[in-house]
Design an enzyme around this catalytic site. Structure first.
Site, PDB file in Angstrom:
ATOM      1  N   ASP A  91       0.794  -1.243   0.000  1.00 16.35           N
ATOM      2  CA  ASP A  91       0.000   0.000   0.000  1.00 16.35           C
ATOM      3  C   ASP A  91       0.828   1.297   0.000  1.00 16.35           C
ATOM      4  O   ASP A  91       0.482   2.241   0.729  1.00 16.35           O
ATOM      5  CB  ASP A  91      -0.939   0.021   1.211  1.00 16.35           C
ATOM      6  CG  ASP A  91      -1.949  -1.106   1.213  1.00 16.35           C
ATOM      7  OD1 ASP A  91      -1.910  -1.954   0.296  1.00 16.35           O
ATOM      8  OD2 ASP A  91      -2.775  -1.155   2.137  1.00 16.35           O
TER       9      ASP A  91
ATOM     10  N   HIS B  63     -10.782   0.939  -2.775  1.00 14.54           N
ATOM     11  CA  HIS B  63     -12.112   1.012  -2.182  1.00 14.54           C
ATOM     12  C   HIS B  63     -13.140   1.631  -3.125  1.00 14.54           C
ATOM     13  O   HIS B  63     -12.835   2.624  -3.800  1.00 14.54           O
ATOM     14  CB  HIS B  63     -12.081   1.868  -0.916  1.00 14.54           C
ATOM     15  CG  HIS B  63     -11.242   1.330   0.192  1.00 14.54           C
ATOM     16  ND1 HIS B  63     -11.393   0.050   0.687  1.00 14.54           N
ATOM     17  CD2 HIS B  63     -10.250   1.904   0.926  1.00 14.54           C
ATOM     18  CE1 HIS B  63     -10.533  -0.137   1.670  1.00 14.54           C
ATOM     19  NE2 HIS B  63      -9.824   0.966   1.832  1.00 14.54           N
TER      20      HIS B  63
ATOM     21  N   HIS C 160     -10.461   7.374   1.437  1.00 14.74           N
ATOM     22  CA  HIS C 160      -9.090   7.218   0.936  1.00 14.74           C
ATOM     23  C   HIS C 160      -9.028   6.076  -0.076  1.00 14.74           C
ATOM     24  O   HIS C 160      -9.843   5.154  -0.045  1.00 14.74           O
ATOM     25  CB  HIS C 160      -8.105   6.948   2.082  1.00 14.74           C
ATOM     26  CG  HIS C 160      -8.336   5.630   2.769  1.00 14.74           C
ATOM     27  ND1 HIS C 160      -9.313   5.448   3.727  1.00 14.74           N
ATOM     28  CD2 HIS C 160      -7.730   4.420   2.623  1.00 14.74           C
ATOM     29  CE1 HIS C 160      -9.287   4.196   4.148  1.00 14.74           C
ATOM     30  NE2 HIS C 160      -8.344   3.550   3.483  1.00 14.74           N
TER      31      HIS C 160
ATOM     32  N   LYS D 193      -7.157  -4.886  -2.756  1.00 14.09           N
ATOM     33  CA  LYS D 193      -7.898  -5.301  -1.564  1.00 14.09           C
ATOM     34  C   LYS D 193      -8.830  -4.181  -1.109  1.00 14.09           C
ATOM     35  O   LYS D 193      -8.627  -3.018  -1.447  1.00 14.09           O
ATOM     36  CB  LYS D 193      -6.937  -5.683  -0.429  1.00 14.09           C
ATOM     37  CG  LYS D 193      -6.004  -4.575   0.029  1.00 14.09           C
ATOM     38  CD  LYS D 193      -4.944  -5.122   0.967  1.00 14.09           C
ATOM     39  CE  LYS D 193      -4.044  -4.045   1.524  1.00 14.09           C
ATOM     40  NZ  LYS D 193      -4.706  -3.139   2.472  1.00 14.09           N
TER      41      LYS D 193
ATOM     42  N   CYS E 132      -2.060  -2.304   7.938  1.00 19.63           N
ATOM     43  CA  CYS E 132      -1.996  -3.211   6.789  1.00 19.63           C
ATOM     44  C   CYS E 132      -0.717  -4.046   6.764  1.00 19.63           C
ATOM     45  O   CYS E 132      -0.755  -5.220   6.394  1.00 19.63           O
ATOM     46  CB  CYS E 132      -2.181  -2.422   5.496  1.00 19.63           C
ATOM     47  SG  CYS E 132      -3.828  -1.678   5.396  1.00 19.63           S
TER      48      CYS E 132
END
Length: 209
Positions: free
Chosen positions: A14, A54, A87, A112, A157
């Site tokens: 990430d 997301h 985000h 993810k 994460c």
């Protein structure tokens, strides 16, 4: 330590614009991990990355719950959920990997957090451990036994990626100078490091590779 390229992989978690200074959910000094990751990547033949991805209506966003604020907790699909700022919305600049991150020779990117009713901190599973990203199967199909984890954020994460890697049977190393934490509480990163070590992760520095 000498990295065995035949059975080792580098996992970059990430390192996206929204988690870096100026981003919607910025990790303090998060940009400092980029040159470290760029330096160690040449030690590995197999490099993969995870990417928060997301939908705009994701249940972990405080903005999607009337009267709720960032940092509050709710129950989301039966799981405790901290509410975050909006985000890493799919196809947004915030979800992009930082331009300074060397993406040459990456083999795969595992997205993810796409399911709006469950968050996904780990690079392997959602938080309910019901859906797999495919990362674990990919690593095993490529004969990987050792994983070296880097990226953001150490206390979320990265931590859950490390814990799931251990649970899946990988020899798991955290490159400690290639990660930074959110630190909602001041000691969160330190506590995450302790938890990862207690569960069996080996903390190493980039200079030792």
């Amino acid at each position: 330590m000498e990295v065995n390229k035949e059975n080792s992989a580098l996992i970059i978690v990430d390192v996206q614009n929204d988690f870096l200074p100026g981003g919607a959910l910025a990790v303090g000094k998060g940009d400092e991990v980029i040159p470290v990751i760029n330096k160690v990547k040449d030690k590995f033949d197999l490099i993969v990355a995870t990417q928060d991805w997301h939908p705009a209506n994701h249940g972990s966003f405080a903005a999607n719950h009337e009267g709720k604020k960032v940092g509050e907790s709710i129950s989301l699909n039966g799981l405790d959920q901290i509410l975050w700022p909006v985000h890493c919305v799919e196809n947004s600049i915030g979800a992009d990997f930082h331009k300074s991150l060397d993406k040459q020779n990456w083999r795969e990117v595992f997205k993810k957090g796409s399911n709006p009713v469950v968050d996904s901190y780990s690079g392997f599973f959602d938080n309910g451990r019901k859906e797999k990203t495919g990362l674990g199967d990919f690593l095993k199909a490529n004969g990987i036994e050792n994983v070296f984890v880097t990226g953001l954020a150490a206390d979320y994460c990265v931590k859950f990626t490390v814990l799931d890697a251990l649970d899946l049977g990988f020899n798991t190393y955290l490159i400690a100078d290639a990660t930074k934490g959110v630190n909602l509480s001041p000691n969160d990163t330190l506590e995450a490091f302790k938890e990862m070590e207690t569960q069996g992760a080996i903390l190493v520095s980039s200079s030792s590779l």
